[in-house]
Structure formats: structure tokens, C-alpha cells
Design a protein around this motif. Sequence first.
Motif, PDB file in Angstrom:
ATOM      1  N   ARG A 155       0.878  -1.169   0.000  1.00  0.00           N
ATOM      2  CA  ARG A 155       0.000   0.000   0.000  1.00  0.00           C
ATOM      3  C   ARG A 155       0.915   1.218   0.000  1.00  0.00           C
ATOM      4  O   ARG A 155       1.730   1.387   0.905  1.00  0.00           O
ATOM      5  N   LEU A 156       0.805   2.056  -1.024  1.00  0.00           N
ATOM      6  CA  LEU A 156       1.670   3.224  -1.166  1.00  0.00           C
ATOM      7  C   LEU A 156       0.838   4.494  -1.058  1.00  0.00           C
ATOM      8  O   LEU A 156      -0.157   4.652  -1.768  1.00  0.00           O
ATOM      9  N   LEU A 157       1.244   5.378  -0.170  1.00  0.00           N
ATOM     10  CA  LEU A 157       0.632   6.693  -0.025  1.00  0.00           C
ATOM     11  C   LEU A 157       1.692   7.752  -0.264  1.00  0.00           C
ATOM     12  O   LEU A 157       2.802   7.662   0.275  1.00  0.00           O
ATOM     13  N   ILE A 158       1.351   8.727  -1.085  1.00  0.00           N
ATOM     14  CA  ILE A 158       2.202   9.898  -1.295  1.00  0.00           C
ATOM     15  C   ILE A 158       1.309  11.112  -1.072  1.00  0.00           C
ATOM     16  O   ILE A 158       0.203  11.184  -1.620  1.00  0.00           O
ATOM     17  N   ALA A 159       1.778  12.048  -0.276  1.00  0.00           N
ATOM     18  CA  ALA A 159       1.000  13.254  -0.006  1.00  0.00           C
ATOM     19  C   ALA A 159       1.914  14.460   0.120  1.00  0.00           C
ATOM     20  O   ALA A 159       3.060  14.342   0.558  1.00  0.00           O
ATOM     21  N   ASP A 160       1.389  15.606  -0.259  1.00  0.00           N
ATOM     22  CA  ASP A 160       2.115  16.849  -0.046  1.00  0.00           C
ATOM     23  C   ASP A 160       2.155  17.126   1.454  1.00  0.00           C
ATOM     24  O   ASP A 160       1.231  16.758   2.179  1.00  0.00           O
ATOM     25  N   ARG A 161       3.208  17.745   1.912  1.00  0.00           N
ATOM     26  CA  ARG A 161       3.298  18.103   3.326  1.00  0.00           C
ATOM     27  C   ARG A 161       2.344  19.252   3.670  1.00  0.00           C
ATOM     28  O   ARG A 161       1.881  19.367   4.792  1.00  0.00           O
ATOM     29  N   ARG A 162       2.059  20.081   2.686  1.00  0.00           N
ATOM     30  CA  ARG A 162       1.241  21.272   2.908  1.00  0.00           C
ATOM     31  C   ARG A 162      -0.193  21.045   2.446  1.00  0.00           C
ATOM     32  O   ARG A 162      -0.430  20.384   1.441  1.00  0.00           O
ATOM     33  N   PHE A 163      -1.111  21.608   3.170  1.00  0.00           N
ATOM     34  CA  PHE A 163      -2.498  21.639   2.730  1.00  0.00           C
ATOM     35  C   PHE A 163      -2.647  22.804   1.762  1.00  0.00           C
ATOM     36  O   PHE A 163      -1.960  23.809   1.876  1.00  0.00           O
ATOM     37  N   GLY A 164      -3.525  22.663   0.799  1.00  0.00           N
ATOM     38  CA  GLY A 164      -3.787  23.735  -0.155  1.00  0.00           C
ATOM     39  C   GLY A 164      -3.438  23.326  -1.570  1.00  0.00           C
ATOM     40  O   GLY A 164      -3.018  22.195  -1.828  1.00  0.00           O
ATOM     41  N   PRO A 165      -3.615  24.248  -2.510  1.00  0.00           N
ATOM     42  CA  PRO A 165      -3.499  23.934  -3.940  1.00  0.00           C
ATOM     43  C   PRO A 165      -2.051  23.867  -4.439  1.00  0.00           C
ATOM     44  O   PRO A 165      -1.581  24.744  -5.148  1.00  0.00           O
ATOM     45  N   HIS A 166      -1.373  22.825  -4.068  1.00  0.00           N
ATOM     46  CA  HIS A 166      -0.001  22.596  -4.525  1.00  0.00           C
ATOM     47  C   HIS A 166      -0.016  21.427  -5.494  1.00  0.00           C
ATOM     48  O   HIS A 166      -0.758  20.477  -5.321  1.00  0.00           O
ATOM     49  N   ASP A 167       0.827  21.468  -6.529  1.00  0.00           N
ATOM     50  CA  ASP A 167       0.804  20.395  -7.527  1.00  0.00           C
ATOM     51  C   ASP A 167       2.133  19.661  -7.662  1.00  0.00           C
ATOM     52  O   ASP A 167       2.333  18.901  -8.586  1.00  0.00           O
ATOM     53  N   ARG A 168       3.021  19.846  -6.723  1.00  0.00           N
ATOM     54  CA  ARG A 168       4.327  19.176  -6.789  1.00  0.00           C
ATOM     55  C   ARG A 168       4.178  17.656  -6.870  1.00  0.00           C
ATOM     56  O   ARG A 168       4.861  16.989  -7.632  1.00  0.00           O
ATOM     57  N   LEU A 169       3.259  17.084  -6.080  1.00  0.00           N
ATOM     58  CA  LEU A 169       3.060  15.632  -6.081  1.00  0.00           C
ATOM     59  C   LEU A 169       2.799  15.122  -7.491  1.00  0.00           C
ATOM     60  O   LEU A 169       3.373  14.112  -7.913  1.00  0.00           O
ATOM     61  N   TRP A 170       1.939  15.810  -8.225  1.00  0.00           N
ATOM     62  CA  TRP A 170       1.541  15.317  -9.560  1.00  0.00           C
ATOM     63  C   TRP A 170       2.684  15.395 -10.550  1.00  0.00           C
ATOM     64  O   TRP A 170       2.839  14.511 -11.396  1.00  0.00           O
ATOM     65  N   ARG A 171       3.525  16.428 -10.457  1.00  0.00           N
ATOM     66  CA  ARG A 171       4.701  16.515 -11.338  1.00  0.00           C
ATOM     67  C   ARG A 171       5.685  15.386 -11.019  1.00  0.00           C
ATOM     68  O   ARG A 171       6.225  14.733 -11.918  1.00  0.00           O
ATOM     69  N   VAL A 172       5.922  15.158  -9.727  1.00  0.00           N
ATOM     70  CA  VAL A 172       6.865  14.117  -9.302  1.00  0.00           C
ATOM     71  C   VAL A 172       6.365  12.738  -9.726  1.00  0.00           C
ATOM     72  O   VAL A 172       7.138  11.939 -10.280  1.00  0.00           O
ATOM     73  N   LEU A 173       5.116  12.450  -9.476  1.00  0.00           N
ATOM     74  CA  LEU A 173       4.557  11.130  -9.847  1.00  0.00           C
ATOM     75  C   LEU A 173       4.590  10.949 -11.355  1.00  0.00           C
ATOM     76  O   LEU A 173       4.966   9.879 -11.848  1.00  0.00           O
ATOM     77  N   ASP A 174       4.223  11.976 -12.090  1.00  0.00           N
ATOM     78  CA  ASP A 174       4.212  11.879 -13.553  1.00  0.00           C
ATOM     79  C   ASP A 174       5.603  11.524 -14.089  1.00  0.00           C
ATOM     80  O   ASP A 174       5.745  10.651 -14.939  1.00  0.00           O
ATOM     81  N   GLU A 175       6.619  12.206 -13.579  1.00  0.00           N
ATOM     82  CA  GLU A 175       7.998  11.914 -14.019  1.00  0.00           C
ATOM     83  C   GLU A 175       8.444  10.521 -13.604  1.00  0.00           C
ATOM     84  O   GLU A 175       9.147   9.839 -14.353  1.00  0.00           O
ATOM     85  N   ALA A 176       8.046  10.068 -12.426  1.00  0.00           N
ATOM     86  CA  ALA A 176       8.509   8.775 -11.914  1.00  0.00           C
ATOM     87  C   ALA A 176       7.898   7.601 -12.664  1.00  0.00           C
ATOM     88  O   ALA A 176       8.526   6.525 -12.750  1.00  0.00           O
ATOM     89  N   VAL A 177       6.704   7.744 -13.201  1.00  0.00           N
ATOM     90  CA  VAL A 177       6.041   6.599 -13.847  1.00  0.00           C
ATOM     91  C   VAL A 177       6.219   6.558 -15.363  1.00  0.00           C
ATOM     92  O   VAL A 177       5.845   5.583 -16.002  1.00  0.00           O
ATOM     93  N   ARG A 178       6.787   7.581 -15.940  1.00  0.00           N
ATOM     94  CA  ARG A 178       6.930   7.584 -17.407  1.00  0.00           C
ATOM     95  C   ARG A 178       8.310   7.165 -17.840  1.00  0.00           C
ATOM     96  O   ARG A 178       9.238   7.132 -17.177  1.00  0.00           O
TER      97      ARG A 178
END
Length: 178
Positions: A155-178
Amino acid sequence: MFRRIDRRWKAARTLADLGTLTADWLEGSLPGGHPGGYDRPDPETLPLIPTLAAANRARFVTDVSQPGWDGIGYDGHRWEQRAAVDGYIAAGPLLDRIVAAASAAGLLVEVDGRSIPVTRSQGQTKTAFGAQPPVSYVRHCWPRAAVPPILAAHRLLIADRRFGPHDRLWRVLDEAVR
């Protein structure tokens, strides 16, 4: 529960099968609902679909996700979400690559670990992701043939440390899976 979903879900036997089907469902090319009980992705998920579909096709079977957000909720109170994704993945290079990239970016990462609050309002946690669900939940949500690979996966969970409209997670995940 499986009456309204496409018959291909019932035939899924591997994480690769489930990932492909989940990606197709996210993109709208798989008729019917998702075994977890969803008819279609939530509107807030629409901008995340390209990244989520790529992750699923790479064999990170996403179970739940949300964008970061901060605003007034349905009840008139302030609600805060941190960007987060949670799902199932086999041990191996993909898991290692995602964990390394997310950790290097300063994101919260849990593998078979604790749950993390991802939505809050009025000082209370409203939603948490991350903990391995009970076997009864897995059996309820996934077709019978898919249960063994789900139970064998991490079971893998990835979350931003900050609450609010941040998109770093999606950029990182996108690069890691392609």
C-alpha cells in the motif's frame, strides 16, 4: 455490486490488469463503473487523469486521490486538502523509483504504513489515506480474481506536506512513472 461494471473487471487477475482497467475507466473508455463503487471520477480528479492513468498503466493501481485545495466547503466552513494519492504497487523498480522521487521532493511517503490526514476542517481530520484496508474491504471492493494480487501488493501513499493547492506531487509522480 459487480452488476453495473464492465465484465473485464471480473477477469482481472494481476496488478497490470487492474492498472490498465483503472486507467481506461479514468479516461472514460471503459463503460460502467469502478469496482470501488464509483460511476465516474469526481470532477476534482479530471485535471489529474493523465498522471493517474500513466501511474495505473505503469502498475501503481491508484485507489484514491485528491488535489490540494483550500476553500469554503459544502457546509460553509473552510476545508483544506493536501494533494494525495494512495494505492497498490508490487515491490520492485517502480516502487523504488516513486519512493525515491517523492522523498527527494520532500513529499510524505508511507509504504504499508500509517494513515495520514489529507482533509481537515474546523481543526478536525475529515479524511485520511494510507493504512492497509481490512481484507473484508478489499474483498468487497475488488472482483474475486483481483483480491490475491491486491493483498500481495504494498500500500503506497504519497502526499504533499502542505495543505492547499499545490501540484508538486503530480509533477513528481508523472515523471517517476513515465
